[in-house]
Design a protein around this motif. Structure first.
Motif, PDB file in Angstrom:
ATOM      1  N   LEU A 160       0.830  -1.210   0.000  1.00  0.00           N
ATOM      2  CA  LEU A 160       0.000   0.000   0.000  1.00  0.00           C
ATOM      3  C   LEU A 160       0.860   1.253   0.000  1.00  0.00           C
ATOM      4  N   LYS A 161       1.940   1.240   0.765  1.00  0.00           N
ATOM      5  CA  LYS A 161       2.810   2.412   0.838  1.00  0.00           C
ATOM      6  C   LYS A 161       3.520   2.659  -0.490  1.00  0.00           C
ATOM      7  N   ILE A 162       3.996   1.623  -1.137  1.00  0.00           N
ATOM      8  CA  ILE A 162       4.681   1.786  -2.422  1.00  0.00           C
ATOM      9  C   ILE A 162       3.699   2.240  -3.494  1.00  0.00           C
ATOM     10  N   ILE A 163       2.493   1.691  -3.483  1.00  0.00           N
ATOM     11  CA  ILE A 163       1.461   2.160  -4.429  1.00  0.00           C
ATOM     12  C   ILE A 163       1.252   3.658  -4.236  1.00  0.00           C
ATOM     13  N   GLN A 164       1.143   4.090  -2.976  1.00  0.00           N
ATOM     14  CA  GLN A 164       0.939   5.510  -2.675  1.00  0.00           C
ATOM     15  C   GLN A 164       2.101   6.352  -3.182  1.00  0.00           C
ATOM     16  N   GLU A 165       3.321   5.878  -3.028  1.00  0.00           N
ATOM     17  CA  GLU A 165       4.485   6.647  -3.481  1.00  0.00           C
ATOM     18  C   GLU A 165       4.511   6.781  -5.003  1.00  0.00           C
ATOM     19  N   VAL A 166       4.156   5.722  -5.701  1.00  0.00           N
ATOM     20  CA  VAL A 166       4.095   5.779  -7.171  1.00  0.00           C
ATOM     21  C   VAL A 166       3.027   6.780  -7.602  1.00  0.00           C
ATOM     22  N   PHE A 200      12.877  13.706 -12.438  1.00  0.00           N
ATOM     23  CA  PHE A 200      11.559  13.074 -12.303  1.00  0.00           C
ATOM     24  C   PHE A 200      11.604  11.661 -12.882  1.00  0.00           C
ATOM     25  N   LEU A 201      12.235  11.516 -14.013  1.00  0.00           N
ATOM     26  CA  LEU A 201      12.364  10.213 -14.662  1.00  0.00           C
ATOM     27  C   LEU A 201      13.185   9.263 -13.799  1.00  0.00           C
ATOM     28  N   TRP A 202      14.317   9.727 -13.280  1.00  0.00           N
ATOM     29  CA  TRP A 202      15.166   8.867 -12.452  1.00  0.00           C
ATOM     30  C   TRP A 202      14.425   8.449 -11.176  1.00  0.00           C
ATOM     31  N   ALA A 203      13.695   9.376 -10.583  1.00  0.00           N
ATOM     32  CA  ALA A 203      12.913   9.040  -9.389  1.00  0.00           C
ATOM     33  C   ALA A 203      11.867   7.982  -9.722  1.00  0.00           C
ATOM     34  N   GLY A 204      11.235   8.137 -10.880  1.00  0.00           N
ATOM     35  CA  GLY A 204      10.242   7.150 -11.313  1.00  0.00           C
ATOM     36  C   GLY A 204      10.860   5.775 -11.511  1.00  0.00           C
ATOM     37  N   LEU A 205      12.050   5.738 -12.086  1.00  0.00           N
ATOM     38  CA  LEU A 205      12.730   4.455 -12.275  1.00  0.00           C
ATOM     39  C   LEU A 205      13.100   3.816 -10.939  1.00  0.00           C
ATOM     40  N   CYS A 206      13.488   4.623  -9.980  1.00  0.00           N
ATOM     41  CA  CYS A 206      13.750   4.092  -8.639  1.00  0.00           C
ATOM     42  C   CYS A 206      12.481   3.485  -8.042  1.00  0.00           C
ATOM     43  N   LEU A 207      11.350   4.134  -8.280  1.00  0.00           N
ATOM     44  CA  LEU A 207      10.087   3.596  -7.772  1.00  0.00           C
ATOM     45  C   LEU A 207       9.706   2.292  -8.467  1.00  0.00           C
ATOM     46  N   VAL A 208      10.051   2.160  -9.748  1.00  0.00           N
ATOM     47  CA  VAL A 208       9.817   0.887 -10.443  1.00  0.00           C
ATOM     48  C   VAL A 208      10.567  -0.229  -9.718  1.00  0.00           C
ATOM     49  N   GLY A 209      11.806   0.062  -9.324  1.00  0.00           N
ATOM     50  CA  GLY A 209      12.565  -0.917  -8.552  1.00  0.00           C
ATOM     51  C   GLY A 209      11.906  -1.217  -7.222  1.00  0.00           C
ATOM     52  N   VAL A 218       8.741  -1.008  -6.502  1.00  0.00           N
ATOM     53  CA  VAL A 218       7.550  -1.821  -6.782  1.00  0.00           C
ATOM     54  C   VAL A 218       7.954  -3.277  -6.989  1.00  0.00           C
ATOM     55  N   TYR A 219       8.987  -3.485  -7.774  1.00  0.00           N
ATOM     56  CA  TYR A 219       9.450  -4.853  -8.034  1.00  0.00           C
ATOM     57  C   TYR A 219       9.776  -5.567  -6.726  1.00  0.00           C
ATOM     58  N   PHE A 220      10.575  -4.955  -5.877  1.00  0.00           N
ATOM     59  CA  PHE A 220      11.009  -5.622  -4.662  1.00  0.00           C
ATOM     60  C   PHE A 220       9.870  -5.840  -3.678  1.00  0.00           C
ATOM     61  N   ILE A 221       8.931  -4.915  -3.580  1.00  0.00           N
ATOM     62  CA  ILE A 221       7.825  -5.058  -2.632  1.00  0.00           C
ATOM     63  C   ILE A 221       6.811  -6.093  -3.117  1.00  0.00           C
ATOM     64  N   PHE A 222       6.601  -6.188  -4.430  1.00  0.00           N
ATOM     65  CA  PHE A 222       5.570  -7.092  -4.950  1.00  0.00           C
ATOM     66  C   PHE A 222       6.099  -8.450  -5.379  1.00  0.00           C
TER      67      PHE A 222
END
Length: 116
Positions: free
Chosen positions: A71-77, A99-108, A110-114
């Motif tokens: 839930l927290k990672i979804i919220q951050e994305v 912004f793009l680099w931050a988004g790519l970090c969030l993709v990572g 998401v991967y690790f949390i899910f």
């Protein structure tokens, strides 16, 4: 029509984040328009609507099988997805590759949390 837990959770979190972004940052558009305490009271009023959406979103998601971390990672994305257009359109900020680099970090994230 029954919407899935994912659609309900994410939809409510998107709507809540729009309210919260406006509450947190909208008053910065014209700092001289009103004193800080007036801006704070207005922001607090806007944030009420955020909570009326965010609390049920997290309850639906948690009861429906999302973990607390998910839930927290979804919220951050969602936060970044809402914030970048807000910054560019409402606040006239230029697009930054950060912004793009931050988004790519969030993709990572998401991967690790899910993944499990």
């Amino acid at each position: 029509m029954n919407l899935s837990v994912s659609v309900q959770t994410i939809g409510l979190l998107i709507a809540s984040n729009v309210f919260m972004t406006i509450a947190w940052y909208g008053h910065l558009k014209d700092l001289q328009a009103k004193p800080w305490y007036v801006a704070a009271l207005i922001s607090w009023g806007i944030a009420l609507f955020e909570y009326l959406l965010q609390v049920p979103a997290n309850r639906i998601g948690y009861a429906g099988g999302f973990s607390l971390a998910q839930l927290k990672i979804i919220q951050e994305v969602i936060t970044l997805t809402v914030f970048v257009p807000f910054a560019m359109i409402v606040m006239d900020q230029p697009f930054k590759t950060d912004f793009l680099w931050a988004g790519l970090c969030l993709v990572g994230a998401v991967y690790f949390i899910f993944r499990s």
